[in-house]
Design an enzyme around this catalytic site. Structure first.
Site, mmCIF file in Angstrom:
data_model
loop_
_atom_site.group_PDB
_atom_site.id
_atom_site.type_symbol
_atom_site.label_atom_id
_atom_site.label_comp_id
_atom_site.label_asym_id
_atom_site.label_seq_id
_atom_site.Cartn_x
_atom_site.Cartn_y
_atom_site.Cartn_z
ATOM 1 N N HIS A 212 22.660 24.178 17.079
ATOM 2 C CA HIS A 212 21.965 23.204 16.206
ATOM 3 C C HIS A 212 20.658 22.748 16.840
ATOM 4 C CE1 HIS A 212 23.198 19.393 18.241
ATOM 5 N NE2 HIS A 212 24.349 19.996 18.468
ATOM 6 N N HIS B 136 24.181 13.221 25.105
ATOM 7 C CA HIS B 136 23.622 12.134 24.281
ATOM 8 C C HIS B 136 22.907 11.066 25.118
ATOM 9 C CE1 HIS B 136 26.709 12.997 20.804
ATOM 10 N NE2 HIS B 136 25.979 14.048 21.132
ATOM 11 N N ASP C 118 27.752 25.181 21.283
ATOM 12 C CA ASP C 118 27.403 23.753 21.289
ATOM 13 C C ASP C 118 28.183 23.007 22.378
ATOM 14 O OD1 ASP C 118 26.225 21.359 20.597
ATOM 15 O OD2 ASP C 118 27.537 20.999 18.878
ATOM 16 N N GLU D 152 23.228 18.329 12.808
ATOM 17 C CA GLU D 152 24.607 18.323 13.307
ATOM 18 C C GLU D 152 25.004 16.939 13.784
ATOM 19 O OE1 GLU D 152 27.898 18.593 16.224
ATOM 20 O OE2 GLU D 152 25.901 17.810 16.508
ATOM 21 N N GLU D 153 24.063 16.252 14.451
ATOM 22 C CA GLU D 153 24.449 15.035 15.171
ATOM 23 C C GLU D 153 24.817 13.864 14.275
ATOM 24 O OE1 GLU D 153 25.245 15.050 18.063
ATOM 25 O OE2 GLU D 153 24.046 16.415 19.262
HETATM 26 ZN ZN LIG Z 1 25.706 19.382 19.849
#
Ligand SMILES: [Zn+2]
Length: 495
Positions: A315, A460, A389, A361-362
């Site tokens: 992604h 993140h 991922d 995606e997030e």
């Molecule tokens: Zn990811």
């Protein structure tokens, strides 16, 4: 000879997996992968050799060996080309240095999409295009948190994705520190009007992330005015981890943020001393109208059955902090490399190999949903969908979900990767973006599996930058995906 594992059934049935959220899907894959590794560790010492070798079995094995032999040479070329340069890492560094993070709905993601289209064309990929996807636009805005009492301290924080903001001037309230949902329920009477801090040390992602997802509404149900969570990751160096929350529909939406483990520990100590602990929180977070984004698609068309497709993917969107290098620029580049390497080496498989760089995606998963809807008519022609991922650290092999015969085939293909120690096939292959298509059409699914020891430290966070990634390990990831995708796409019989 027949190898029989003493008392343990090695075949694991494939179940239709339900997507609760992308996080739970990822967790499930990791759990299943770990389970498999453990069961092998227990099983292998008990291997018992029984039975005599029959001629039929020898013939069968010879046919088997011949089948894979034709792929040794192309596999060696793909591995050599991938590991003979740092091209993949350089491409990721260029993306993350010149564009940076790529949050859904931002001009940066738009630039990354246009850049990828241009680069794929320069690579000589075929049928390069974008496919429009409407995505949500959450805006973080300015945000801060600080301890007001018993002594002033700034708090290192990141608002959680999809959170509401505070009133414009911020809010100030006493802090209630809890250690889980049961603890919160037991102290429900103390939560009203307070900021609830879930101070739960990181064990693994699945166990800890539920406080990020569901914590805000659990706290709101007891009258809390805001929620803080100890960052979902192992202790870093004052690193906050963002990520999406999920509000329950039947309760007020309160602002929610992750704070660094050091700040959570300080609040805990203050609270333990019996001090009245007051925190001020300001967040401008809000939603704006949905905007247009896109999945990026490039292909190498199959030489015999171009309508049958192997998808490899990552992604392209990321969170709005760090540079989105590990999550998931690296996954985009190594799967894209699979197709670029085939093109460069003039290896055109029987079927089409399609690289897809997903959007959103997030914080929405709309890219994966749109692909399912836009490609519904050809999903039945998808032979395999692969997503990377989980980072592009030292590759171990793949997680795989599919039929038993397909598993046997991919296990044989994986032997071509033993030279770079990436030949493990574990159960539970898939990914958040391929999930909708895989579920709808029951397509065989794969995830690239890598050494995960560093992943959740940087996941993140502002620390998700390309320097955490080793060029040699990344090149091996590209080789791993390239060999598997090429052979699956070229097999005489469909997987
Ligand atoms: Zn990811």
């Amino acid at each position: 000879m027949t190898l029989i594992a003493g008392g343990v059934v090695l075949v694991q049935s494939e179940t239709t997996f339900e997507i609760i959220s992308k996080i739970e899907v990822r967790l499930l894959f990791r759990r299943m992968a770990r389970m498999t590794r453990r069961s092998w560790a227990i099983t292998v010492p008990f291997l018992v050799l029984i039975g005599a070798t029959s001629n039929a079995q020898v013939d069968h094995r010879r046919a088997h060996a011949n089948w894979i032999d034709q792929y040794r040479e192309p596999a060696a070329r793909l591995i050599g080309e991938a590991t003979g340069s740092t091209f993949a890492w350089q491409r990721l560094a260029l993306l993350t240095d010149t564009i940076g993070n790529r949050f859904s709905g931002t001009p940066a993601l738009d630039r990354a999409i246009q850049w990828a289209v241009g680069e794929m064309k320069r690579d000589g990929l075929e049928n390069v295009h974008t496919e429009t996807v409407t995505v949500p636009r959450w805006v973080r805005g300015a945000e801060s948190a600080e301890i007001v009492s018993p002594a002033p301290h700034p708090i290192v924080m990141l608002g959680l994705g999809d959170s509401v903001g505070t009133p414009p001037g911020g809010l100030e309230a006493d802090v209630l520190v809890v250690h889980g949902f049961e603890d919160l329920d037991a102290r429900a009477a103390q939560a009203r009007g307070r900021i609830v801090l879930f101070n739960v040390p990181f064990t693994n992602y699945g166990e800890t992330v539920r406080f990020r997802s569901a914590g805000p509404s659990r706290a709101a149900r007891h009258g809390a005015v805001a929620m803080l969570i100890r960052a979902v990751g192992p202790p870093g160096l004052r690193t906050p981890h963002t990520g999406a929350l999920q509000y329950s529909a039947d309760v007020a939406q309160i602002p929610a943020a992750a704070i660094a483990t050091e700040d959570a520990d300080r609040l805990q100590r203050m609270s333990d001393r019996g001090d009245r602990v007051v925190v001020r929180l300001r967040m401008e977070a809000h939603f704006e109208p949905d905007v247009e984004s896109a999945n990026v698609v490039g292909e190498i068309r199959g030489r015999e059955r171009p309508d049958e497709v192997v998808v490899v993917s990552g992604h392209l969107d990321s969170w709005d902090v760090g540079a989105g290098a590990t999550d998931d620029g690296g996954g985009c580049v190594v799967t894209w490399e699979a197709v670029r390497l085939m093109k460069k080496l003039n290896l055109r498989p029987r079927r089409t190999v399609r690289v897809v760089l997903w959007t959103n995606e997030e914080n929405g998963g709309r890219g994966g949903l749109a692909y399912r809807d836009q490609h519904r008519a050809e999903l039945g022609k998808h032979v395999l969908m692969l997503e990377s991922d989980s980072g592009v650290f030292r590759p171990l092999g793949f997680g795989f979900s599919g039929s038993d015969s397909a598993r046997e085939t991919v296990q044989t293909i994986a032997t071509l990767l033993s030279g770079i120690a990436a030949d493990q096939i574990s159960t539970g292959g898939g990914g958040a973006d391929i999930g909708p298509s895989v579920q709808e059409a029951r397509i065989a699914a794969m995830s690239l599996e890598v050494d995960g020891s560093k992943y959740f430290l940087i996941h993140h966070t502002p620390a998700d930058t390309v320097d955490k990634i080793d060029p040699v390990e990344m090149a091996k990831c590209a080789a791993t995906v390239a060999v598997m995708a090429y052979v699956v796409a070229d097999l005489p019989n469909r997987l």
